[in-house]
Scaffold this motif. Structure first.
Motif, PDB file in Angstrom:
ATOM      1  N   UNK A  34      70.985  64.593  90.399  1.00 13.98           N
ATOM      2  CA  UNK A  34      70.007  64.392  89.326  1.00 13.98           C
ATOM      3  C   UNK A  34      68.612  64.832  89.745  1.00 13.98           C
ATOM      4  N   UNK A  35      68.252  64.566  90.991  1.00 14.48           N
ATOM      5  CA  UNK A  35      66.910  64.937  91.445  1.00 14.48           C
ATOM      6  C   UNK A  35      66.738  66.457  91.448  1.00 14.48           C
ATOM      7  N   UNK A  86      73.957  71.806 100.757  1.00 17.52           N
ATOM      8  CA  UNK A  86      74.144  70.444 101.270  1.00 17.52           C
ATOM      9  C   UNK A  86      73.195  69.455 100.608  1.00 17.52           C
ATOM     10  N   UNK A  87      72.026  69.927 100.167  1.00 15.85           N
ATOM     11  CA  UNK A  87      71.006  69.028  99.637  1.00 15.85           C
ATOM     12  C   UNK A  87      71.032  68.890  98.116  1.00 15.85           C
ATOM     13  N   UNK A  88      71.769  69.768  97.421  1.00 14.92           N
ATOM     14  CA  UNK A  88      71.728  69.719  95.955  1.00 14.92           C
ATOM     15  C   UNK A  88      73.100  69.514  95.327  1.00 14.92           C
ATOM     16  N   UNK A 113      76.903  60.414  95.381  1.00 11.33           N
ATOM     17  CA  UNK A 113      78.060  61.078  94.775  1.00 11.33           C
ATOM     18  C   UNK A 113      79.213  61.186  95.768  1.00 11.33           C
ATOM     19  N   UNK A 114      78.882  61.333  97.023  1.00 11.73           N
ATOM     20  CA  UNK A 114      79.912  61.427  98.071  1.00 11.73           C
ATOM     21  C   UNK A 114      80.706  60.124  98.163  1.00 11.73           C
ATOM     22  N   UNK A 115      80.022  59.017  98.134  1.00 11.42           N
ATOM     23  CA  UNK A 115      80.696  57.711  98.215  1.00 11.42           C
ATOM     24  C   UNK A 115      81.479  57.435  96.933  1.00 11.42           C
ATOM     25  N   UNK A 116      80.887  57.799  95.769  1.00  8.56           N
ATOM     26  CA  UNK A 116      81.586  57.604  94.500  1.00  8.56           C
ATOM     27  C   UNK A 116      82.885  58.406  94.441  1.00  8.56           C
ATOM     28  N   UNK A 117      82.960  59.501  95.196  1.00  9.16           N
ATOM     29  CA  UNK A 117      84.167  60.322  95.225  1.00  9.16           C
ATOM     30  C   UNK A 117      85.234  59.790  96.148  1.00  9.16           C
ATOM     31  N   UNK A 143      66.267  63.950  99.112  1.00  9.77           N
ATOM     32  CA  UNK A 143      67.183  64.892  98.470  1.00  9.77           C
ATOM     33  C   UNK A 143      68.644  64.530  98.737  1.00  9.77           C
ATOM     34  N   UNK A 144      68.933  64.147  99.975  1.00 11.39           N
ATOM     35  CA  UNK A 144      70.341  63.894 100.328  1.00 11.39           C
ATOM     36  C   UNK A 144      70.818  62.534  99.842  1.00 11.39           C
ATOM     37  N   UNK A 145      69.894  61.682  99.464  1.00 14.67           N
ATOM     38  CA  UNK A 145      70.304  60.352  99.009  1.00 14.67           C
ATOM     39  C   UNK A 145      71.218  60.445  97.783  1.00 14.67           C
TER      40      UNK A 145
END
Length: 476
Positions: free
Chosen positions: A328-329, A450-452, A403-407, A396-398
């Motif tokens: 989103x960011x 990696x950041x977006x 999304x990584x954890x939600x997956x 940015x990576x937050x």
């Protein structure tokens, strides 16, 4: 009868001195009379006045130049449309381009040159390649000049022969030489065609001029001949946009013709000339931005995202791009940096039009290029300072981490990822990462992914497994 004069008088006449012309009164009076112009005719008087006026203008320019110092003139007003100078300029341009076009080799000339090369070359026993030494090169030049004409002579210069790799016997292969001739002819023809569309003859093409050039190419591109007539305008807009994304980095609305000719975009477009006997998969066609499959794919994506059929995309609609893997960011920053507010203003939120969407897609699909990385870096630079700090990387990576954890993936330590990015980039200043650092490290596209994009981070995290999967089919 002539003896009437005495000898003394004749002797005095011979030795009498003639006064100089400047001392004669009538000469002085004549010079004075002509000097003020009264004794001149109308034409001579007009010429004298013209010389005086030109001399005054010259002295005035010299005085202005002395006062201005060494500052050159950097602006020249273009002639007005329809004026005599404008018409003369167009006529001179037309004649020059016509002359250059007449000097080009046509398809029959190229076929004749290839036949001549093959008939006068030597086959290498070791490799089977067709080659020629310098003597063969000169002989072929003479034969081609007889068959084709003097316009092919410029390709057979000694400097051109020295450009190609030679074997132990000083021979070059004929195929690279022939491909060089074909590419030179193709680029020259492209430059002539673009120059004809350059309305103001400044060496740059505007958007509509580039679209006109692509429109003229479509009938000659084998892979685009079956394009529906109703899709041509949209296709030309999509195709031209890539040229401006890479050849107009400052977004001035015009692309330099020389830069267009040397860009990879033109080479990618010209690949559509080839008619492949084998069937081309949709994946291979989609990799070429200028293919019909790729253009239709981009339109389908835009239409699928545009839920309200407003022909623009909101932040919420763009969030669904790439199956919603972008953070989103990042979407917020794209709208902040690359989407202009509407002319109507008011309280209406800004939305992304189709042109901005094309920039967005081009940047994501060309992250490793300087142009694509420049687009993305403006979004990553949260504070607009021209560099990224550890706090920026963490922010940015937050979203990627969430999304990584939600997956359903394993837990990550953001600090470890931040340190890994620093090790990948190796910035000149250990406290900040600049755009130059990302470009020089050759991994800027990976870092941006990696950041977006959570999918981009997953690809980096599983890079070893992905490489192994790519190698297995090759071994089989």
């Amino acid at each position: 009868m002539y003896s009437g004069s005495s000898d003394g008088e004749g002797h005095e006449a011979v030795h009498r001195k003639i006064p100089p012309a400047s001392s004669m009164p009538w000469v002085r009076n004549l010079r004075r009379f002509i000097g003020d112009g009264r004794g001149l005719g109308s034409e001579a008087l007009m010429e004298l006045e013209t010389k005086k006026i030109l001399l005054d203008i010259f002295k005035e320019k010299q005085q202005k130049s002395a006062e201005a110092g060494t500052i050159p003139s950097f602006y020249k007003k273009k002639p007005e449309e329809g004026s005599i100078s404008n018409r003369v300029q167009r006529l001179a341009k037309y004649r020059f381009l016509k002359k250059q076009s007449d000097l080009l080799l046509n398809a029959d000339d190229l076929d004749a040159m290839w036949t001549c090369l093959r008939e006068n070359c030597v086959v290498d026993d070791a490799t089977g390649a067709e080659k020629m030494n310098y003597e063969d090169f000169c002989h072929i030049a003479s034969v081609c000049t007889e068959q084709i004409g003097p316009k092919c002579r410029r390709f057979f210069s000694p400097s051109n022969f020295m450009k190609f790799e030679k074997d132990e016997q000083g021979r070059i292969a004929i195929l690279p030489f022939y491909l060089y001739v074909m590419r030179t002819v193709s680029l020259t023809q492209a430059r002539i065609d673009m120059s004809e569309l350059d309305g103001d003859s400044d060496g740059f093409l505007q958007q509509h001029e580039m679209q006109g050039y692509i429109n003229g190419l479509i009938p000659n591109l084998a892979q685009l001949r079956d394009m529906p007539s109703g899709f041509i305008d949209t296709y030309c807009k999509i195709a031209a946009h890539k040229f401006f994304f890479f050849c107009d980095p400052h977004r001035r609305g015009k692309a330099c013709i020389k830069k267009v000719l040397l860009s990879n975009c033109l080479q990618e477009l010209m690949e559509l000339h080839q008619e492949s006997e084998e069937e081309i998969t949709d994946t291979e066609q989609a990799e070429n931005w200028f293919s019909l499959t790729s253009a239709q794919r981009i339109c389908d994506i835009f239409l699928a995202l545009d839920k309200d059929r407003s022909q623009t995309l909101s932040k919420q609609e763009l969030q669904e791009y790439a199956d919603g893997t972008l953070t989103e960011i990042f979407i917020e920053r794209v709208f902040d940096e690359h989407v202009r507010r509407g002319k109507s203003g008011g309280g209406k939120t800004r939305e992304m039009n189709f042109e901005c969407f094309l920039d967005f897609v081009l940047a994501l699909e060309n992250k490793d290029t300087p142009e694509g990385l420049t687009y993305l870096f403006r979004c990553l630079d949260l504070q607009g300072r021209g560099y990224l700090t550890t706090a920026d990387i963490h922010s940015l990576f937050r979203d990627v981490h969430q999304k990584w954890i939600e997956g359903g993936n394993y837990e990550l330590c953001i600090e470890d990822v931040r340190d890994e990015i620093w090790d990948m980039v190796k910035p000149a200043d250990p406290l900040k990462i600049t755009l130059a650092d990302l470009l020089s490290c050759k991994q800027g596209g990976t870092v941006a992914s990696m950041l977006i994009d959570v999918r981009g981070f997953w690809a980096h995290d599983n890079r070893e497994n992905l490489l192994q999967e790519e190698e297995e089919p090759e071994e089989e």
